[in-house]
Design a protein around this motif. Structure first.
Motif, PDB file in Angstrom:
ATOM      1  N   LEU B 231      52.725 105.528   9.530  1.00 30.54           N
ATOM      2  CA  LEU B 231      51.815 104.426   9.193  1.00 30.54           C
ATOM      3  C   LEU B 231      51.293 103.743  10.454  1.00 30.54           C
ATOM      4  O   LEU B 231      50.105 103.400  10.542  1.00 30.54           O
ATOM      5  CB  LEU B 231      52.541 103.418   8.293  1.00 30.54           C
ATOM      6  CG  LEU B 231      51.736 102.187   7.864  1.00 30.54           C
ATOM      7  CD1 LEU B 231      50.469 102.576   7.114  1.00 30.54           C
ATOM      8  CD2 LEU B 231      52.612 101.266   6.994  1.00 30.54           C
ATOM      9  N   SER B 232      52.159 103.564  11.439  1.00 27.46           N
ATOM     10  CA  SER B 232      51.725 102.979  12.723  1.00 27.46           C
ATOM     11  C   SER B 232      50.592 103.779  13.326  1.00 27.46           C
ATOM     12  O   SER B 232      49.582 103.214  13.762  1.00 27.46           O
ATOM     13  CB  SER B 232      52.877 102.989  13.733  1.00 27.46           C
ATOM     14  OG  SER B 232      53.769 101.961  13.490  1.00 27.46           O
ATOM     15  N   ALA B 246      45.146  93.983  10.109  1.00 32.88           N
ATOM     16  CA  ALA B 246      46.482  94.297   9.594  1.00 32.88           C
ATOM     17  C   ALA B 246      47.258  93.018   9.310  1.00 32.88           C
ATOM     18  O   ALA B 246      47.334  92.128  10.152  1.00 32.88           O
ATOM     19  CB  ALA B 246      47.228  95.156  10.605  1.00 32.88           C
ATOM     20  N   ALA B 247      47.817  92.957   8.123  1.00 32.45           N
ATOM     21  CA  ALA B 247      48.555  91.760   7.717  1.00 32.45           C
ATOM     22  C   ALA B 247      49.941  92.175   7.232  1.00 32.45           C
ATOM     23  O   ALA B 247      50.522  93.133   7.741  1.00 32.45           O
ATOM     24  CB  ALA B 247      47.770  91.007   6.651  1.00 32.45           C
ATOM     25  N   GLY B 248      50.461  91.476   6.254  1.00 31.16           N
ATOM     26  CA  GLY B 248      51.850  91.653   5.839  1.00 31.16           C
ATOM     27  C   GLY B 248      52.251  93.064   5.472  1.00 31.16           C
ATOM     28  O   GLY B 248      53.322  93.531   5.876  1.00 31.16           O
ATOM     29  N   SER B 249      51.426  93.779   4.719  1.00 29.91           N
ATOM     30  CA  SER B 249      51.853  95.093   4.244  1.00 29.91           C
ATOM     31  C   SER B 249      51.988  96.080   5.404  1.00 29.91           C
ATOM     32  O   SER B 249      52.912  96.900   5.428  1.00 29.91           O
ATOM     33  CB  SER B 249      50.899  95.637   3.172  1.00 29.91           C
ATOM     34  OG  SER B 249      49.614  95.850   3.702  1.00 29.91           O
ATOM     35  N   TYR B 250      51.087  95.982   6.370  1.00 31.43           N
ATOM     36  CA  TYR B 250      51.176  96.870   7.539  1.00 31.43           C
ATOM     37  C   TYR B 250      52.306  96.420   8.465  1.00 31.43           C
ATOM     38  O   TYR B 250      53.053  97.243   8.997  1.00 31.43           O
ATOM     39  CB  TYR B 250      49.834  96.866   8.285  1.00 31.43           C
ATOM     40  CG  TYR B 250      49.770  97.837   9.459  1.00 31.43           C
ATOM     41  CD1 TYR B 250      49.612  99.197   9.242  1.00 31.43           C
ATOM     42  CD2 TYR B 250      49.840  97.383  10.767  1.00 31.43           C
ATOM     43  CE1 TYR B 250      49.543 100.093  10.309  1.00 31.43           C
ATOM     44  CE2 TYR B 250      49.775  98.255  11.837  1.00 31.43           C
ATOM     45  CZ  TYR B 250      49.624  99.614  11.601  1.00 31.43           C
ATOM     46  OH  TYR B 250      49.553 100.483  12.655  1.00 31.43           O
ATOM     47  N   ARG B 251      52.436  95.108   8.631  1.00 35.08           N
ATOM     48  CA  ARG B 251      53.487  94.598   9.521  1.00 35.08           C
ATOM     49  C   ARG B 251      54.864  95.007   9.004  1.00 35.08           C
ATOM     50  O   ARG B 251      55.692  95.522   9.744  1.00 35.08           O
ATOM     51  CB  ARG B 251      53.381  93.077   9.636  1.00 35.08           C
ATOM     52  CG  ARG B 251      54.256  92.483  10.725  1.00 35.08           C
ATOM     53  CD  ARG B 251      54.125  90.959  10.803  1.00 35.08           C
ATOM     54  NE  ARG B 251      52.735  90.530  10.815  1.00 35.08           N
ATOM     55  CZ  ARG B 251      52.154  89.769   9.876  1.00 35.08           C
ATOM     56  NH1 ARG B 251      52.864  89.322   8.863  1.00 35.08           N
ATOM     57  NH2 ARG B 251      50.882  89.454   9.956  1.00 35.08           N
ATOM     58  N   ASP B 252      55.100  94.793   7.705  1.00 37.75           N
ATOM     59  CA  ASP B 252      56.393  95.168   7.126  1.00 37.75           C
ATOM     60  C   ASP B 252      56.588  96.677   7.137  1.00 37.75           C
ATOM     61  O   ASP B 252      57.680  97.173   7.415  1.00 37.75           O
ATOM     62  CB  ASP B 252      56.495  94.672   5.677  1.00 37.75           C
ATOM     63  CG  ASP B 252      56.742  93.181   5.616  1.00 37.75           C
ATOM     64  OD1 ASP B 252      56.869  92.549   6.675  1.00 37.75           O
ATOM     65  OD2 ASP B 252      56.798  92.653   4.496  1.00 37.75           O
ATOM     66  N   GLY B 253      55.515  97.400   6.807  1.00 36.15           N
ATOM     67  CA  GLY B 253      55.626  98.851   6.697  1.00 36.15           C
ATOM     68  C   GLY B 253      55.831  99.547   8.028  1.00 36.15           C
ATOM     69  O   GLY B 253      56.290 100.694   8.070  1.00 36.15           O
ATOM     70  N   THR B 254      55.474  98.873   9.125  1.00 32.58           N
ATOM     71  CA  THR B 254      55.629  99.499  10.445  1.00 32.58           C
ATOM     72  C   THR B 254      56.747  98.872  11.271  1.00 32.58           C
ATOM     73  O   THR B 254      56.980  99.296  12.395  1.00 32.58           O
ATOM     74  CB  THR B 254      54.327  99.391  11.280  1.00 32.58           C
ATOM     75  OG1 THR B 254      54.016  98.010  11.478  1.00 32.58           O
ATOM     76  CG2 THR B 254      53.166 100.086  10.602  1.00 32.58           C
ATOM     77  N   ARG B 255      57.434  97.875  10.721  1.00 33.52           N
ATOM     78  CA  ARG B 255      58.404  97.119  11.533  1.00 33.52           C
ATOM     79  C   ARG B 255      59.368  98.029  12.282  1.00 33.52           C
ATOM     80  O   ARG B 255      59.534  97.916  13.496  1.00 33.52           O
ATOM     81  CB  ARG B 255      59.192  96.137  10.658  1.00 33.52           C
ATOM     82  CG  ARG B 255      60.192  95.296  11.463  1.00 33.52           C
ATOM     83  CD  ARG B 255      60.966  94.325  10.593  1.00 33.52           C
ATOM     84  NE  ARG B 255      61.788  94.977   9.606  1.00 33.52           N
ATOM     85  CZ  ARG B 255      63.030  95.446   9.824  1.00 33.52           C
ATOM     86  NH1 ARG B 255      63.578  95.333  11.025  1.00 33.52           N
ATOM     87  NH2 ARG B 255      63.705  96.042   8.858  1.00 33.52           N
ATOM     88  N   VAL B 256      59.994  98.975  11.572  1.00 31.82           N
ATOM     89  CA  VAL B 256      61.022  99.771  12.245  1.00 31.82           C
ATOM     90  C   VAL B 256      60.451 100.822  13.187  1.00 31.82           C
ATOM     91  O   VAL B 256      61.210 101.469  13.918  1.00 31.82           O
ATOM     92  CB  VAL B 256      62.010 100.416  11.235  1.00 31.82           C
ATOM     93  CG1 VAL B 256      62.837  99.322  10.558  1.00 31.82           C
ATOM     94  CG2 VAL B 256      61.299 101.281  10.228  1.00 31.82           C
TER      95      VAL B 256
END
Lengths: 373, 373
Positions: B231-232, B246-256
């Protein structure tokens, strides 16, 4: 100089009475169609900041709840739009995509001169419906990049848009620019009003045409939903032990799979062409990683390194999204302003609306208008 | 009755001196090899709770930092393990996977009778190295499901394991059970100690054999990392506009994806077989969604509905993970205790160690041991 420049500036009362100041507040009533998470949060924020705002919602339950909390809301669409027309309100379409066509028809009938925008997560499909009805001169599309996994009036909250990116479209201006035509004056007024609306609720405005917006959100909003759904399913297929062991990475990675499927479908299916591109890129990356992971020795080096670099770039950009980030100041109608919009779109830059005072002309690069009021 | 039962209970001092109480604290010094995020956090928690704990780390910087903060740490592995042997400490291998073999060799040399565990995110590979060296009678694998995207001593923090799931292996017991052999007494003592270690830092213990653990974490930990990397990259390929929106869904989905690539590679590549299964299921789901999204009308109904149902199950299970969730109480060595471990593994249930008082025998379903001390 573009042919429409002096005419537009001279004819735009909202611009001409804000010389020398950033246009950061909205001087117009607002009518919101649809009081779900986005529409409801907007209603709350606008009322909290002292604006005159009223709304329509199809379900009586949300209207009853909103009314009991002191907001003006009604289930009678014709009556609400008639009031909007009388008050020359800015109309915000905040319904899900499937209801947009009916809202446009109602606006054409009951509020035939009002400016309007939308907050739908896919923009090209809305644009197309607007153009089909010949309403494009008073329409500026918009999409606030804010949300939660929850929906409906009960999820609406003050402050939802604070520091969020808010995309504002400029398709009509770009089209006029391409064909060397003047930008319609009402369109400019609407653009300035929609920027002011976003600023009123604390959002940062990023301009993008509908097609570029849709391509971007396919990657950073719709694709994350699809991947979250897939991750949810594969984790669940591991049975009780898998779910018991699931911690932060699974919780974060599946969070948006908690969104109502109807909303996910509306976003993804409406934006299917752009999402297909993003999904194909993803499947290719995963298939390549699968291939190297099955080799000897097993490796995910390429994907892990590329993902880390990409995430690092995103994190650096997010840090820069604060108040220190440069803002491109626009004077709507001035020379090069559409070039500036295109530049901001290309670089993902934040814009502000600015109109210089005549006595400051030496300090501002844009040419001054010939007439003031 | 299994043949080893009365013998084991009678011979296990740690069990026999804790009749009637839940074994929730550890009565043994602890030696931690590797003071990164997990090892360092464990060191901090144990010292904060009054335990005697000391550690080894390869890099002098972390040892200097830990020492200056009042912890006992050294870069001399032989000296640290010699001290562990002298104090009969429980040893915790908290290095990355590539260093585990060297740690096992050092334990065999310098601490030849100590019980030990590990906190590595892949368990079968560690098990195999342990069995290769004939150390399985004093080894119980473990894996706390806690972490952040950061690593190293500087990321270590007190409270990291509070309410986290902590997997504890029982491969040696399951193997003994399968071949109708007695479970080695030191293994039971080690098992009880490792459970107590996890309880000391506030974790919830879930038993799982190495293979089942690895299959589960492939789905809920390693796959989320792979999807976050992909996703990143796809978001980044959308350019500046995508990253700005990019907002919450991308931030959470790419955190790790912010995790150091070397750590991601160590996890994913060590667990390649189980991860391949999870990745193949994911690619199949995404390819099916791609197919229906390209059809007329475009649809992601099947995936969106399945993902939502799965996430809802996970959320319900997470809610149930609080203090009201039933805990399976085990009396190590009693009749059926390995059956109970297997049942807990199958249902992802939390276990506790319990040994009933003789006078309470009427209230406990397990048969009492014949002798006490």
């Amino acid at each position: 100089m573009r042919p429409w420049k002096s005419k537009i500036v001279a004819n735009s009362p909202l611009v001409s009475h804000t010389w020398g100041v950033t246009v950061s507040s909205l001087n117009r009533d607002v009518c919101i169609l649809g009081l779900g998470l986005i529409g409801g949060s907007l209603l709350k924020d606008l009322q909290a900041s002292g604006h005159s705002v009223f709304g329509y919602n199809r379900s009586a339950a949300a209207v009853t709840a909103a009314t009991s909390e002191g907001y003006a809301a009604d289930t009678d669409l014709a009556a609400v739009l008639t009031a909007a027309a009388k008050r020359d309100a800015l109309i915000v379409i905040a319904t899900p995509m499937p209801a947009v066509a009916a809202m446009l028809d109602a606006i054409a009938t009951y509020a035939p001169t009002c400016s309007f925008t939308d907050v739908v997560s896919v923009q090209q499909a809305v644009c197309d419906l607007v153009v089909e009805r010949g309403l494009q001169d008073r329409y500026v599309g918009s999409h606030p990049m804010a949300g939660t996994a929850h929906s409906g009036w009960e999820a609406a909250q003050e402050g939802l848009f604070h520091d969020a990116a808010w995309v504002i479209g400029f398709d009509a201006a770009a089209a006029a620019f391409a064909s060397n035509e003047p930008v319609p004056p009402q369109w400019i007024t609407t653009f300035v009003d929609v920027v002011a609306l976003a600023h009123t609720v604390g959002a940062r405005v990023i301009p993008a045409t509908a097609a570029r917006h849709d391509a971007a959100v396919a990657r950073i909003s719709h694709l994350p939903h699809v991947l979250a759904e897939a991750l949810s399913v594969v984790g669940d297929q591991g049975g009780a032990l898998s779910l018991s062991l699931a911690a932060g990475s699974y919780r974060d990675g599946t969070r948006v799979a908690g969104t109502q499927p109807a909303l996910v479908r509306a976003m993804c299916e409406t934006n299917h062409a752009a999402l297909l591109d993003a999904l194909d890129e993803t499947i290719t990356l995963l298939s390549e990683a699968r291939h190297t992971l099955a080799a000897q020795p097993p490796s995910v080096e390429i994907l892990a390194e590329a993902g880390y670099r990409a995430r690092t770039r995103f994190a650096a950009r997010s840090l820069a999204d604060g108040k220190t980030r440069p803002v491109i100041r626009l004077q709507p109608g001035a020379d090069d302003w559409i070039h500036q919009l295109m530049h901001a779109e290309h670089t993902g830059a934040v814009i502000d609306i600015f109109a210089p005072r005549p006595e400051n002309s030496g300090t501002h690069p844009n040419e001054q208008p010939d007439t003031l009021r």
